[in-house]
Design a protein around this motif. Structure first.
Motif, PDB file in Angstrom:
ATOM      1  N   ILE A 488      -3.014  -8.484 -14.460  1.00 39.88           N
ATOM      2  CA  ILE A 488      -2.254 -10.141 -12.871  1.00 39.88           C
ATOM      3  C   ILE A 488      -1.668  -9.384 -12.020  1.00 39.88           C
ATOM      4  CG2 ILE A 488      -1.623 -12.144 -12.564  1.00 39.88           C
ATOM      5  CD1 ILE A 488      -4.148 -13.189 -14.753  1.00 39.88           C
ATOM      6  N   ASP A 489      -0.613  -8.979 -12.636  1.00 38.05           N
ATOM      7  CA  ASP A 489       0.865  -8.143 -12.238  1.00 38.05           C
ATOM      8  C   ASP A 489       0.840  -7.451 -11.277  1.00 38.05           C
ATOM      9  OD1 ASP A 489       3.528  -8.333 -11.630  1.00 38.05           O
ATOM     10  OD2 ASP A 489       3.566  -6.617 -12.496  1.00 38.05           O
ATOM     11  N   LYS A 490      -0.262  -6.467 -11.453  1.00 35.77           N
ATOM     12  CA  LYS A 490      -0.594  -5.157 -10.643  1.00 35.77           C
ATOM     13  C   LYS A 490      -1.347  -5.060  -9.399  1.00 35.77           C
ATOM     14  CE  LYS A 490      -0.028  -1.545 -14.498  1.00 35.77           C
ATOM     15  NZ  LYS A 490      -0.582  -0.659 -15.407  1.00 35.77           N
ATOM     16  N   THR A 491      -2.316  -6.895 -10.305  1.00 37.69           N
ATOM     17  CA  THR A 491      -3.402  -6.771  -8.862  1.00 37.69           C
ATOM     18  C   THR A 491      -3.229  -8.105  -7.733  1.00 37.69           C
ATOM     19  OG1 THR A 491      -5.381  -7.205 -10.472  1.00 37.69           O
ATOM     20  CG2 THR A 491      -5.646  -8.517  -8.232  1.00 37.69           C
ATOM     21  N   ALA A 492      -2.037  -8.323  -7.852  1.00 37.32           N
ATOM     22  CA  ALA A 492      -1.086  -9.209  -7.136  1.00 37.32           C
ATOM     23  C   ALA A 492      -0.336  -8.648  -6.104  1.00 37.32           C
ATOM     24  CB  ALA A 492      -0.166 -10.734  -7.713  1.00 37.32           C
ATOM     25  N   ALA A 493       0.777  -7.269  -6.819  1.00 35.94           N
ATOM     26  CA  ALA A 493       1.333  -6.657  -6.122  1.00 35.94           C
ATOM     27  C   ALA A 493       1.274  -5.840  -5.055  1.00 35.94           C
ATOM     28  CB  ALA A 493       2.363  -5.765  -7.359  1.00 35.94           C
ATOM     29  N   ALA A 494      -0.860  -5.399  -5.623  1.00 35.84           N
ATOM     30  CA  ALA A 494      -1.329  -4.273  -4.943  1.00 35.84           C
ATOM     31  C   ALA A 494      -2.030  -5.280  -3.838  1.00 35.84           C
ATOM     32  CB  ALA A 494      -2.981  -3.824  -5.500  1.00 35.84           C
ATOM     33  N   MET A 495      -1.940  -7.187  -3.287  1.00 34.38           N
ATOM     34  CA  MET A 495      -2.487  -7.955  -2.232  1.00 34.38           C
ATOM     35  C   MET A 495      -1.087  -7.604  -1.183  1.00 34.38           C
ATOM     36  SD  MET A 495      -3.228 -10.698  -4.784  1.00 34.38           S
ATOM     37  CE  MET A 495      -4.004 -11.992  -3.105  1.00 34.38           C
ATOM     38  N   PRO A 496      -2.075  -8.044  -0.446  1.00 28.72           N
ATOM     39  CA  PRO A 496      -1.124  -8.086   1.519  1.00 28.72           C
ATOM     40  C   PRO A 496      -0.153  -9.900   1.385  1.00 28.72           C
ATOM     41  CG  PRO A 496      -3.403  -8.855   1.723  1.00 28.72           C
ATOM     42  CD  PRO A 496      -3.351  -8.150   0.395  1.00 28.72           C
ATOM     43  N   THR A 497       0.689  -9.266   1.727  1.00 31.03           N
ATOM     44  CA  THR A 497       1.299 -10.896   2.296  1.00 31.03           C
ATOM     45  C   THR A 497       0.330 -11.344   3.452  1.00 31.03           C
ATOM     46  OG1 THR A 497       2.502 -10.108   3.748  1.00 31.03           O
ATOM     47  CG2 THR A 497       3.600  -9.327   2.231  1.00 31.03           C
ATOM     48  N   HIS A 498       0.920 -12.818   2.118  1.00 31.88           N
ATOM     49  CA  HIS A 498       0.351 -13.550   2.823  1.00 31.88           C
ATOM     50  C   HIS A 498       0.285 -13.923   4.305  1.00 31.88           C
ATOM     51  CE1 HIS A 498       0.320 -18.457   4.474  1.00 31.88           C
ATOM     52  NE2 HIS A 498      -0.897 -17.829   4.062  1.00 31.88           N
ATOM     53  N   GLU A 499       1.514 -13.240   5.256  1.00 28.07           N
ATOM     54  CA  GLU A 499       1.435 -13.649   6.319  1.00 28.07           C
ATOM     55  C   GLU A 499       0.793 -12.647   6.917  1.00 28.07           C
ATOM     56  OE1 GLU A 499       5.314 -14.987  10.106  1.00 28.07           O
ATOM     57  OE2 GLU A 499       5.644 -14.760   7.269  1.00 28.07           O
ATOM     58  N   ALA A 500       0.943 -11.192   6.801  1.00 28.43           N
ATOM     59  CA  ALA A 500       0.254  -9.779   6.954  1.00 28.43           C
ATOM     60  C   ALA A 500      -1.090 -10.211   6.675  1.00 28.43           C
ATOM     61  CB  ALA A 500       0.827  -9.317   6.278  1.00 28.43           C
ATOM     62  N   PHE A 501      -1.734 -11.069   5.790  1.00 30.48           N
ATOM     63  CA  PHE A 501      -3.121 -11.414   6.357  1.00 30.48           C
ATOM     64  C   PHE A 501      -3.539 -12.397   7.079  1.00 30.48           C
ATOM     65  CE2 PHE A 501      -6.519 -13.525   4.746  1.00 30.48           C
ATOM     66  CZ  PHE A 501      -8.209 -12.618   4.410  1.00 30.48           C
ATOM     67  N   ILE A 502      -3.219 -13.136   7.811  1.00 35.33           N
ATOM     68  CA  ILE A 502      -3.289 -13.802   8.465  1.00 35.33           C
ATOM     69  C   ILE A 502      -3.248 -12.949  10.200  1.00 35.33           C
ATOM     70  CG2 ILE A 502      -2.622 -16.058  10.425  1.00 35.33           C
ATOM     71  CD1 ILE A 502      -1.882 -17.092   7.456  1.00 35.33           C
ATOM     72  N   ALA A 503      -2.167 -12.366  10.000  1.00 36.23           N
ATOM     73  CA  ALA A 503      -2.186 -12.105  11.307  1.00 36.23           C
ATOM     74  C   ALA A 503      -2.851 -10.632  11.500  1.00 36.23           C
ATOM     75  CB  ALA A 503      -0.513 -10.929  11.581  1.00 36.23           C
ATOM     76  N   GLN A 504      -3.569 -10.180  10.535  1.00 39.38           N
ATOM     77  CA  GLN A 504      -4.590  -9.047  10.430  1.00 39.38           C
ATOM     78  C   GLN A 504      -6.053  -9.590  10.838  1.00 39.38           C
ATOM     79  OE1 GLN A 504      -5.058  -6.835   7.766  1.00 39.38           O
ATOM     80  NE2 GLN A 504      -6.658  -5.938   8.410  1.00 39.38           N
ATOM     81  N   ASN A 505      -5.868 -11.183  10.525  1.00 38.41           N
ATOM     82  CA  ASN A 505      -7.903 -11.734  10.642  1.00 38.41           C
ATOM     83  C   ASN A 505      -7.524 -12.925  11.016  1.00 38.41           C
ATOM     84  OD1 ASN A 505      -8.858 -10.174   8.150  1.00 38.41           O
ATOM     85  ND2 ASN A 505      -6.872 -10.463   7.096  1.00 38.41           N
ATOM     86  N   CYS A 506      -7.094 -13.888  11.760  1.00 37.76           N
ATOM     87  CA  CYS A 506      -6.929 -15.068  11.827  1.00 37.76           C
ATOM     88  C   CYS A 506      -5.869 -15.939  12.249  1.00 37.76           C
ATOM     89  CB  CYS A 506      -7.837 -15.877  10.646  1.00 37.76           C
ATOM     90  SG  CYS A 506      -6.923 -15.697   9.160  1.00 37.76           S
ATOM     91  N   ALA A 507      -4.761 -15.217  12.895  1.00 35.65           N
ATOM     92  CA  ALA A 507      -4.086 -15.513  13.655  1.00 35.65           C
ATOM     93  C   ALA A 507      -4.146 -16.551  14.956  1.00 35.65           C
ATOM     94  CB  ALA A 507      -2.849 -14.731  14.687  1.00 35.65           C
ATOM     95  N   ALA A 508      -3.279 -17.439  14.846  1.00 38.57           N
ATOM     96  CA  ALA A 508      -3.964 -18.597  15.758  1.00 38.57           C
ATOM     97  C   ALA A 508      -3.239 -18.348  17.412  1.00 38.57           C
ATOM     98  CB  ALA A 508      -3.210 -20.268  15.663  1.00 38.57           C
ATOM     99  N   ARG A 509      -3.441 -18.850  18.251  1.00 40.01           N
ATOM    100  CA  ARG A 509      -3.293 -18.354  19.166  1.00 40.01           C
ATOM    101  C   ARG A 509      -1.537 -18.790  20.035  1.00 40.01           C
ATOM    102  NH1 ARG A 509      -8.897 -18.305  20.891  1.00 40.01           N
ATOM    103  NH2 ARG A 509      -8.848 -20.616  21.521  1.00 40.01           N
ATOM    104  N   THR A 510      -1.533 -20.277  19.406  1.00 37.14           N
ATOM    105  CA  THR A 510      -0.500 -21.008  19.307  1.00 37.14           C
ATOM    106  C   THR A 510       1.192 -19.691  18.811  1.00 37.14           C
ATOM    107  OG1 THR A 510      -1.104 -22.525  17.965  1.00 37.14           O
ATOM    108  CG2 THR A 510      -1.891 -23.204  20.187  1.00 37.14           C
ATOM    109  N   HIS A 511       0.523 -19.567  17.844  1.00 33.70           N
ATOM    110  CA  HIS A 511       0.705 -19.056  16.913  1.00 33.70           C
ATOM    111  C   HIS A 511       1.978 -17.762  17.560  1.00 33.70           C
ATOM    112  CE1 HIS A 511       3.931 -17.253  13.599  1.00 33.70           C
ATOM    113  NE2 HIS A 511       3.026 -16.785  13.415  1.00 33.70           N
ATOM    114  N   GLN A 512       0.619 -16.808  17.667  1.00 36.97           N
ATOM    115  CA  GLN A 512       1.054 -15.820  18.042  1.00 36.97           C
ATOM    116  C   GLN A 512       1.892 -16.109  19.324  1.00 36.97           C
ATOM    117  OE1 GLN A 512      -3.243 -14.440  19.082  1.00 36.97           O
ATOM    118  NE2 GLN A 512      -3.522 -13.126  17.210  1.00 36.97           N
TER     119      GLN A 512
END
Length: 514
Positions: A488-512
């Motif tokens: 679990i520790d290694k899997t979590a470490a390999a995940m993107p940050t929450h902010e990076a995931f949103i920026a790459q996939n689904c950032a709101a126009r208002t936020h951008q």
């Protein structure tokens, strides 16, 4: 005609908009047969509560049922992802734990993982070993949340990522607008107007029409009450009684205010216990939602308002807005030809983000028991039985947070700590306190993993554990737990940050733009 001779329903009227009204309208527009008209009546004069911004994983089922593209939904509502809820100062001042979504570890040979963990913790205590560590270390949602990371789960059941579960934080007003666009595109007719009267059949008592200001009349065959706390149809016109749960859930008011975003975009809700209730913090892409749910018998309104403002970590975006409510539910949620969805049928404070789930649950159960003009009493009774049971099960889970505390630093917490409990919750606590048994009743919302996280987080340790957990040799058990924690520790470490995931996939126009 249907098989029993009753005619098909062709006219559905929804009274009230907001999240409840438009969730109902969007579902009906996509799921009812052709030939059924859906009209939604709402008034801009009245407005909506609109502060319920945190959800639980069941919302994913609703969105999929409607064929909603998740990234489009996240962009449109300024949403972020939610892996759980952090509780601060609940069991005692200075304490904190996470109620994560997803599962803890992996069961072995029919023995629940938490039983293996409890047995290992007992062995470590007896031998002064290194310790099994917090049970949250064995849940990917918990570890990822603490690290500020997120990705979607894997469909491969062999992958550790398949144990991840998530929900959303979103702007409730933007969500209602998103669903309104879907519903109107599918043929729902919105009528602007304030309901001033409800017409009922003199013989049957059924609702026949609602009258709007300006002497307009909207007829229907099935009426859905989404009018919020006012409960215009079910509580007002049909006079269905309200059962209060104030004795167990004394909080009856809230202040709510958005604030500017500051710092990292964390993938979890925060609930911080205060002197007479608790404060929420819900991170969205474009702002942070904040509120203080409190008991007016234990703190005055101005002190509660000041406590909320003092706890903000960003500049307030406007004046706090007050809400008044009472925990409880109507004695029936379906009466004659009227079904209450959302606050018109009952209210449970948003501590575990269940308000939108109960809307969704009411909608899906209505669809499974969708009536004809005969309005079968058997089907109505079944709807009420199942929905009222779900309200009570959620109620018990929320009460647990208040009651399972060592706090006695205020009259509010002394009351919560010492109050008598519903028999249903007493029974669950008795099973847990003996050998950590947790059973999920049919249709119950919260899983054993949720109960386990909160029970242990609030400091309720069982006397013993499942004797079957001792069948695994101690050294093998220790290796198994260490392996699970490491994966679990290694899997979590390999995940993107929450902010990076949103920026790459689904950032709101208002936020951008910000």
């Amino acid at each position: 005609m249907t098989s029993d001779g009753a005619g098909r329903i062709t006219k559905v009227v929804i009274v009230g908009g907001g999240t409840a009204g438009w969730m109902t309208a969007a579902a009906l527009s996509r799921l009812v047969p052709s030939g059924v008209s859906v009209t939604l009546v709402e008034s801009e004069e009245i407005g909506t509560v609109g502060v319920g911004e945190a959800t639980i994983p069941s919302l994913l089922d609703y969105n999929r049922m409607l064929g909603i593209d998740e990234d489009a939904f996240v962009r449109a509502t300024g949403a972020t992802f939610k892996l759980g809820i952090e509780f601060r100062d609940w069991a005692r001042l200075g304490d904190a734990y996470l109620h994560p979504f997803g599962t803890h570890g992996r069961d072995i040979g029919g023995v629940s993982f938490h039983q293996l963990w409890l047995r290992q913790a007992a062995l470590d205590t007896a031998t002064d070993g290194a310790g099994a560590g917090p049970i949250g270390d064995y849940c990917l949602s918990s570890v990822a949340a603490r690290r500020g990371r997120f990705t979607r789960p894997s469909a491969n059941p062999q992958s550790v990522l398949s144990t991840l579960s998530y929900a959303f934080h979103f702007d409730a007003g933007l969500y209602a607008r998103f669903l309104r666009d879907l519903a109107e595109a599918d043929g729902v007719v919105r009528v602007e107007g304030r309901v001033v009267d409800v017409e009922r059949n003199a013989g049957t008592g059924f609702v026949e029409a609602v009258r709007l200001a300006g002497d307009r009349r909207i007829e229907g065959e099935l009426f859905i009450d989404c009018s919020g706390f006012r409960s215009l149809l079910l509580g007002g016109a049909l006079d269905v009684p309200f059962t209060s749960w104030r004795e167990w859930l004394p909080c009856d008011r809230a202040w709510a205010v958005p604030s500017a975003r500051r710092g990292a975009l964390i993938p979890y809700t925060r609930a911080t216990a205060d002197v007479a209730g608790w404060r929420w913090r819900i991170p969205l892409q474009h702002r942070v939602g904040n509120g203080y749910v409190y008991s007016s018998a234990h703190v005055d309104d101005d002190a509660a308002k000041q406590a909320l403002l003092a706890g903000l970590d960003g500049e307030a975006m406007g004046e706090p807005r007050q809400l008044r409510f009472e925990a409880g539910r109507r004695d029936r949620l379906w009466d004659r030809n009227c079904v209450a969805i959302g606050l018109s049928g009952g209210f449970l404070e948003p501590l575990e983000s269940t308000s939108i789930h109960l809307i969704q649950s009411g909608i899906t159960r209505l669809m499974s028991l969708f009536p004809d003009l005969g309005f079968s009493a058997v089907e109505i009774d079944e709807y009420n039985r199942v929905m009222l049971r779900e309200y009570e099960q959620v109620r018990d889970f929320i009460i647990l947070h208040y009651h399972a505390t060592e706090r006695s630093d205020s009259a509010f917490w002394e009351h919560c700590r010492t109050m008598a409990l519903p028999a249903s919750l007493e029974a669950k606590l008795a099973l847990w306190s003996d050998k950590a048994r947790v059973f999920r009743e049919q249709g119950e919302l919260f899983t054993p993993d949720s109960w386990i996280a909160v029970l242990l987080g609030q400091g309720i340790r069982p006397v013993s554990f499942d004797p079957l957990a001792s069948a695994l040799p101690a050294d093998e058990s220790a290796r198994f737990l260490a392996h699970v924690r490491d994966m679990i520790d290694k899997t979590a470490a390999a995940m993107p940050t929450h902010e990076a995931f949103i920026a790459q996939n689904c950032a709101a126009r208002t936020h951008q733009a910000a």
